[in-house]
Design a protein around this motif. Structure first.
Motif, PDB file in Angstrom:
ATOM      1  N   GLY A   3       0.790  -1.225   0.000  1.00 24.10           N
ATOM      2  CA  GLY A   3       0.000   0.000   0.000  1.00 24.10           C
ATOM      3  C   GLY A   3       0.820   1.271   0.000  1.00 24.10           C
ATOM      4  O   GLY A   3       0.266   2.348   0.040  1.00 24.10           O
ATOM      5  N   THR A   4       2.141   1.169  -0.052  1.00 26.46           N
ATOM      6  CA  THR A   4       2.965   2.375  -0.030  1.00 26.46           C
ATOM      7  C   THR A   4       3.018   3.056  -1.383  1.00 26.46           C
ATOM      8  O   THR A   4       3.350   4.225  -1.475  1.00 26.46           O
ATOM      9  CB  THR A   4       4.410   2.061   0.395  1.00 26.46           C
ATOM     10  OG1 THR A   4       4.994   1.194  -0.582  1.00 26.46           O
ATOM     11  CG2 THR A   4       4.435   1.452   1.785  1.00 26.46           C
ATOM     12  N   GLY A   5       2.721   2.312  -2.458  1.00 27.71           N
ATOM     13  CA  GLY A   5       2.764   2.893  -3.786  1.00 27.71           C
ATOM     14  C   GLY A   5       4.149   2.901  -4.384  1.00 27.71           C
ATOM     15  O   GLY A   5       4.353   3.406  -5.470  1.00 27.71           O
ATOM     16  N   ALA A   6       5.134   2.331  -3.697  1.00 33.38           N
ATOM     17  CA  ALA A   6       6.495   2.313  -4.210  1.00 33.38           C
ATOM     18  C   ALA A   6       6.593   1.343  -5.375  1.00 33.38           C
ATOM     19  O   ALA A   6       6.106   0.231  -5.318  1.00 33.38           O
ATOM     20  CB  ALA A   6       7.459   1.892  -3.102  1.00 33.38           C
ATOM     21  N   ALA A  17      -1.945   3.757 -11.619  1.00 32.18           N
ATOM     22  CA  ALA A  17      -1.967   4.842 -10.634  1.00 32.18           C
ATOM     23  C   ALA A  17      -0.863   4.635  -9.618  1.00 32.18           C
ATOM     24  O   ALA A  17      -0.273   3.567  -9.517  1.00 32.18           O
ATOM     25  CB  ALA A  17      -3.316   4.880  -9.924  1.00 32.18           C
ATOM     26  N   ARG A  18      -0.613   5.703  -8.879  1.00 29.17           N
ATOM     27  CA  ARG A  18       0.264   5.672  -7.706  1.00 29.17           C
ATOM     28  C   ARG A  18      -0.584   6.121  -6.520  1.00 29.17           C
ATOM     29  O   ARG A  18      -1.579   6.829  -6.699  1.00 29.17           O
ATOM     30  CB  ARG A  18       1.423   6.651  -7.875  1.00 29.17           C
ATOM     31  CG  ARG A  18       2.430   6.235  -8.927  1.00 29.17           C
ATOM     32  CD  ARG A  18       3.548   7.242  -8.984  1.00 29.17           C
ATOM     33  NE  ARG A  18       3.079   8.413  -9.712  1.00 29.17           N
ATOM     34  CZ  ARG A  18       3.728   8.966 -10.729  1.00 29.17           C
ATOM     35  NH1 ARG A  18       4.885   8.491 -11.120  1.00 29.17           N
ATOM     36  NH2 ARG A  18       3.246  10.016 -11.330  1.00 29.17           N
ATOM     37  N   VAL A  19      -0.178   5.736  -5.338  1.00 28.26           N
ATOM     38  CA  VAL A  19      -0.862   6.214  -4.138  1.00 28.26           C
ATOM     39  C   VAL A  19      -0.801   7.742  -4.152  1.00 28.26           C
ATOM     40  O   VAL A  19       0.242   8.334  -4.412  1.00 28.26           O
ATOM     41  CB  VAL A  19      -0.208   5.625  -2.866  1.00 28.26           C
ATOM     42  CG1 VAL A  19      -0.740   6.305  -1.612  1.00 28.26           C
ATOM     43  CG2 VAL A  19      -0.439   4.122  -2.803  1.00 28.26           C
ATOM     44  N   GLY A  20      -1.934   8.373  -3.918  1.00 28.57           N
ATOM     45  CA  GLY A  20      -2.031   9.829  -3.931  1.00 28.57           C
ATOM     46  C   GLY A  20      -2.626  10.377  -5.207  1.00 28.57           C
ATOM     47  O   GLY A  20      -3.057  11.527  -5.243  1.00 28.57           O
ATOM     48  N   GLU A  38      -9.298   9.580  -3.946  1.00 31.30           N
ATOM     49  CA  GLU A  38      -7.845   9.443  -3.864  1.00 31.30           C
ATOM     50  C   GLU A  38      -7.466   7.966  -3.794  1.00 31.30           C
ATOM     51  O   GLU A  38      -8.036   7.205  -3.013  1.00 31.30           O
ATOM     52  CB  GLU A  38      -7.330  10.146  -2.608  1.00 31.30           C
ATOM     53  CG  GLU A  38      -5.839  10.008  -2.409  1.00 31.30           C
ATOM     54  CD  GLU A  38      -5.358  10.594  -1.095  1.00 31.30           C
ATOM     55  OE1 GLU A  38      -4.140  10.513  -0.844  1.00 31.30           O
ATOM     56  OE2 GLU A  38      -6.172  11.106  -0.312  1.00 31.30           O
ATOM     57  N   VAL A  39      -6.491   7.583  -4.617  1.00 34.19           N
ATOM     58  CA  VAL A  39      -5.959   6.228  -4.551  1.00 34.19           C
ATOM     59  C   VAL A  39      -5.134   6.130  -3.267  1.00 34.19           C
ATOM     60  O   VAL A  39      -4.168   6.873  -3.091  1.00 34.19           O
ATOM     61  CB  VAL A  39      -5.103   5.900  -5.793  1.00 34.19           C
ATOM     62  CG1 VAL A  39      -4.460   4.526  -5.667  1.00 34.19           C
ATOM     63  CG2 VAL A  39      -5.938   6.004  -7.065  1.00 34.19           C
ATOM     64  N   VAL A  40      -5.541   5.240  -2.365  1.00 34.55           N
ATOM     65  CA  VAL A  40      -4.873   5.135  -1.068  1.00 34.55           C
ATOM     66  C   VAL A  40      -4.035   3.864  -0.939  1.00 34.55           C
ATOM     67  O   VAL A  40      -3.211   3.771  -0.023  1.00 34.55           O
ATOM     68  CB  VAL A  40      -5.861   5.246   0.116  1.00 34.55           C
ATOM     69  CG1 VAL A  40      -6.491   6.639   0.147  1.00 34.55           C
ATOM     70  CG2 VAL A  40      -6.919   4.167   0.067  1.00 34.55           C
ATOM     71  N   ALA A  41      -4.255   2.890  -1.821  1.00 38.45           N
ATOM     72  CA  ALA A  41      -3.452   1.663  -1.791  1.00 38.45           C
ATOM     73  C   ALA A  41      -3.533   0.963  -3.139  1.00 38.45           C
ATOM     74  O   ALA A  41      -4.525   1.089  -3.859  1.00 38.45           O
ATOM     75  CB  ALA A  41      -3.915   0.721  -0.688  1.00 38.45           C
ATOM     76  N   LEU A  42      -2.467   0.245  -3.458  1.00 38.01           N
ATOM     77  CA  LEU A  42      -2.379  -0.521  -4.696  1.00 38.01           C
ATOM     78  C   LEU A  42      -2.320  -2.002  -4.359  1.00 38.01           C
ATOM     79  O   LEU A  42      -1.888  -2.381  -3.271  1.00 38.01           O
ATOM     80  CB  LEU A  42      -1.120  -0.126  -5.474  1.00 38.01           C
ATOM     81  CG  LEU A  42      -0.974   1.362  -5.803  1.00 38.01           C
ATOM     82  CD1 LEU A  42       0.393   1.614  -6.425  1.00 38.01           C
ATOM     83  CD2 LEU A  42      -2.084   1.817  -6.728  1.00 38.01           C
ATOM     84  N   PHE A  51      -7.589  -0.779  -7.340  1.00 39.00           N
ATOM     85  CA  PHE A  51      -7.053   0.208  -6.405  1.00 39.00           C
ATOM     86  C   PHE A  51      -7.982   0.286  -5.187  1.00 39.00           C
ATOM     87  O   PHE A  51      -9.179   0.070  -5.308  1.00 39.00           O
ATOM     88  CB  PHE A  51      -7.020   1.619  -7.012  1.00 39.00           C
ATOM     89  CG  PHE A  51      -6.484   1.726  -8.401  1.00 39.00           C
ATOM     90  CD1 PHE A  51      -5.224   1.252  -8.721  1.00 39.00           C
ATOM     91  CD2 PHE A  51      -7.236   2.322  -9.405  1.00 39.00           C
ATOM     92  CE1 PHE A  51      -4.717   1.373 -10.013  1.00 39.00           C
ATOM     93  CE2 PHE A  51      -6.734   2.458 -10.685  1.00 39.00           C
ATOM     94  CZ  PHE A  51      -5.478   1.977 -10.995  1.00 39.00           C
ATOM     95  N   ASP A  52      -7.436   0.682  -4.051  1.00 41.85           N
ATOM     96  CA  ASP A  52      -8.263   1.091  -2.918  1.00 41.85           C
ATOM     97  C   ASP A  52      -8.406   2.601  -3.039  1.00 41.85           C
ATOM     98  O   ASP A  52      -7.404   3.324  -3.138  1.00 41.85           O
ATOM     99  CB  ASP A  52      -7.609   0.744  -1.587  1.00 41.85           C
ATOM    100  CG  ASP A  52      -7.623  -0.758  -1.291  1.00 41.85           C
ATOM    101  OD1 ASP A  52      -8.341  -1.508  -1.984  1.00 41.85           O
ATOM    102  OD2 ASP A  52      -6.916  -1.168  -0.363  1.00 41.85           O
TER     103      ASP A  52
END
Length: 86
Positions: A3-6, A17-20, A38-42, A51-52
């Motif tokens: 869920g960090t989007g890294a 997407a990326r988180v944020g 807002e995308v909060v987790a992948l 996406f979350d």
């Protein structure tokens, strides 16, 4: 994924997407403006769906498999880390 989007780089084609980032989904009927959140987790390291998403109208977080009416507004790292102006 945690869920960090890294991740290293975005996929070459398709929705990602990326988180944020902001997910915008078109309305289902004429006159319906749709929703955004807002995308909060992948769930995949390459940023592909699902996406979350935390919806702006309800604040609720749901798992989203975007359809053809969805698009992602990408933000740069600087946009995501900037502090709001007062």
């Amino acid at each position: 994924m945690n869920g960090t989007g890294a991740r290293h780089s975005p996929p070459r084609a398709g929705l990602w997407a990326r988180v944020g980032d902001r997910l915008i989904v078109g309305g289902a009927t004429v006159g319906d403006e749709g929703r955004d959140g807002e995308v909060v987790a992948l769930h995949h390291e390459d940023g592909t769906p699902p996406f979350d998403v935390r919806w702006s109208d309800t604040g609720r977080i749901t798992l989203v498999f975007p359809g053809p009416d969805a698009r992602v507004q990408h933000f740069s790292h600087a946009d995501r880390t900037a502090k709001p102006r007062r």
